[in-house]
Design a protein around this motif. Structure first.
Motif, PDB file in Angstrom:
ATOM      1  N   LEU A 131       7.519 -12.503  -8.590  1.00  0.00           N
ATOM      2  CA  LEU A 131       8.747 -11.720  -8.725  1.00  0.00           C
ATOM      3  C   LEU A 131       9.104 -10.886  -7.499  1.00  0.00           C
ATOM      4  O   LEU A 131       9.901  -9.954  -7.581  1.00  0.00           O
ATOM      5  N   VAL A 132       8.539 -11.207  -6.332  1.00  0.00           N
ATOM      6  CA  VAL A 132       8.901 -10.514  -5.099  1.00  0.00           C
ATOM      7  C   VAL A 132      10.205 -11.105  -4.569  1.00  0.00           C
ATOM      8  O   VAL A 132      10.345 -12.314  -4.454  1.00  0.00           O
ATOM      9  N   ARG A 133      11.167 -10.235  -4.255  1.00  0.00           N
ATOM     10  CA  ARG A 133      12.449 -10.690  -3.705  1.00  0.00           C
ATOM     11  C   ARG A 133      12.435 -10.640  -2.176  1.00  0.00           C
ATOM     12  O   ARG A 133      12.681 -11.632  -1.516  1.00  0.00           O
ATOM     13  N   THR A 134      12.163  -9.475  -1.597  1.00  0.00           N
ATOM     14  CA  THR A 134      12.171  -9.333  -0.140  1.00  0.00           C
ATOM     15  C   THR A 134      10.831  -8.771   0.316  1.00  0.00           C
ATOM     16  O   THR A 134      10.388  -7.733  -0.171  1.00  0.00           O
ATOM     17  N   LEU A 135      10.202  -9.477   1.253  1.00  0.00           N
ATOM     18  CA  LEU A 135       8.890  -9.108   1.769  1.00  0.00           C
ATOM     19  C   LEU A 135       8.967  -8.936   3.277  1.00  0.00           C
ATOM     20  O   LEU A 135       9.558  -9.759   3.973  1.00  0.00           O
ATOM     21  N   ARG A 136       8.359  -7.857   3.764  1.00  0.00           N
ATOM     22  CA  ARG A 136       8.227  -7.650   5.201  1.00  0.00           C
ATOM     23  C   ARG A 136       6.735  -7.540   5.514  1.00  0.00           C
ATOM     24  O   ARG A 136       5.999  -6.889   4.790  1.00  0.00           O
ATOM     25  N   ILE A 137       6.326  -8.189   6.605  1.00  0.00           N
ATOM     26  CA  ILE A 137       4.951  -8.083   7.078  1.00  0.00           C
ATOM     27  C   ILE A 137       4.992  -7.424   8.452  1.00  0.00           C
ATOM     28  O   ILE A 137       5.759  -7.843   9.319  1.00  0.00           O
ATOM     29  N   GLU A 138       4.164  -6.399   8.615  1.00  0.00           N
ATOM     30  CA  GLU A 138       4.058  -5.685   9.882  1.00  0.00           C
ATOM     31  C   GLU A 138       2.603  -5.716  10.329  1.00  0.00           C
ATOM     32  O   GLU A 138       1.706  -5.902   9.522  1.00  0.00           O
ATOM     33  N   ARG A 139       2.401  -5.487  11.631  1.00  0.00           N
ATOM     34  CA  ARG A 139       1.039  -5.495  12.150  1.00  0.00           C
ATOM     35  C   ARG A 139       0.822  -4.291  13.058  1.00  0.00           C
ATOM     36  O   ARG A 139       1.766  -3.715  13.595  1.00  0.00           O
TER      37      ARG A 139
ATOM     38  N   GLN B 248       7.195  -4.774  13.101  1.00  0.00           N
ATOM     39  CA  GLN B 248       7.573  -5.866  12.194  1.00  0.00           C
ATOM     40  C   GLN B 248       7.242  -7.220  12.798  1.00  0.00           C
ATOM     41  O   GLN B 248       7.512  -7.476  13.964  1.00  0.00           O
ATOM     42  N   CYS B 249       6.655  -8.093  11.977  1.00  0.00           N
ATOM     43  CA  CYS B 249       6.378  -9.480  12.369  1.00  0.00           C
ATOM     44  C   CYS B 249       7.417 -10.413  11.768  1.00  0.00           C
ATOM     45  O   CYS B 249       7.933 -11.301  12.433  1.00  0.00           O
TER      46      CYS B 249
END
Length: 141
Positions: free
Chosen positions: A68-76, A87-88
């Motif tokens: 149920l995740v709509r918007t995902l951001r991955i950062e490092r 942000q990656c």
């Protein structure tokens, strides 16, 4: 040759922070290597969790199993402490009714000491994250 999965507790990874918690579904479930266990959010977005690695690694691909995740951001971050994130990738995920979402993010040669996963929005009030993986190799230090 494919690299190891660095997002496992057995590889030294740990969830250092999670913005919500449920004692039956703790944040550490995302690094236990099992798709059967999961971390669940408690309403309101954004929600996030940070995975720390035992050393700087060079990541080739990050995978997340969630629901149920709509918007995902991955950062490092490559800092000694979990600060100064950049942000990656950010992506809107497809809604899969009644099924776990499986999303792969190729991130060739991305160096990281920490990964922050930010769930910016969802398809429901609660989401679950079952597993995250980060394939890669240890950096020579």
């Amino acid at each position: 040759m494919r690299g190891s999965d660095w997002c496992r507790g057995s590889a030294g990874a740990a969830v250092l922070l999670a913005t919500s918690g449920d004692e039956r579904h703790p944040a550490g479930s995302v690094t236990d290597g099992s798709s059967e266990t999961f971390w669940t959010t408690t309403g309101m977005f954004p929600q996030e969790f940070i995975v720390g690695f035992p050393k700087c690694i060079k990541i080739s691909k990050v995978t997340i199993q969630c629901y149920l995740v709509r918007t995902l951001r991955i950062e490092r971050s490559v800092s000694k402490d979990p600060v100064e994130f950049e942000q990656c990738v950010e992506k809107d995920l497809q809604h899969t009714e009644g099924q776990v979402q499986m999303e792969e993010f190729p991130l060739p040669d991305l160096q990281a000491t920490y990964l922050r996963f930010i769930i910016k929005s969802a398809f429901d009030h609660f989401v679950s994250v079952h597993r995250v993986t980060a394939e890669g190799t240890a950096e020579n230090t």
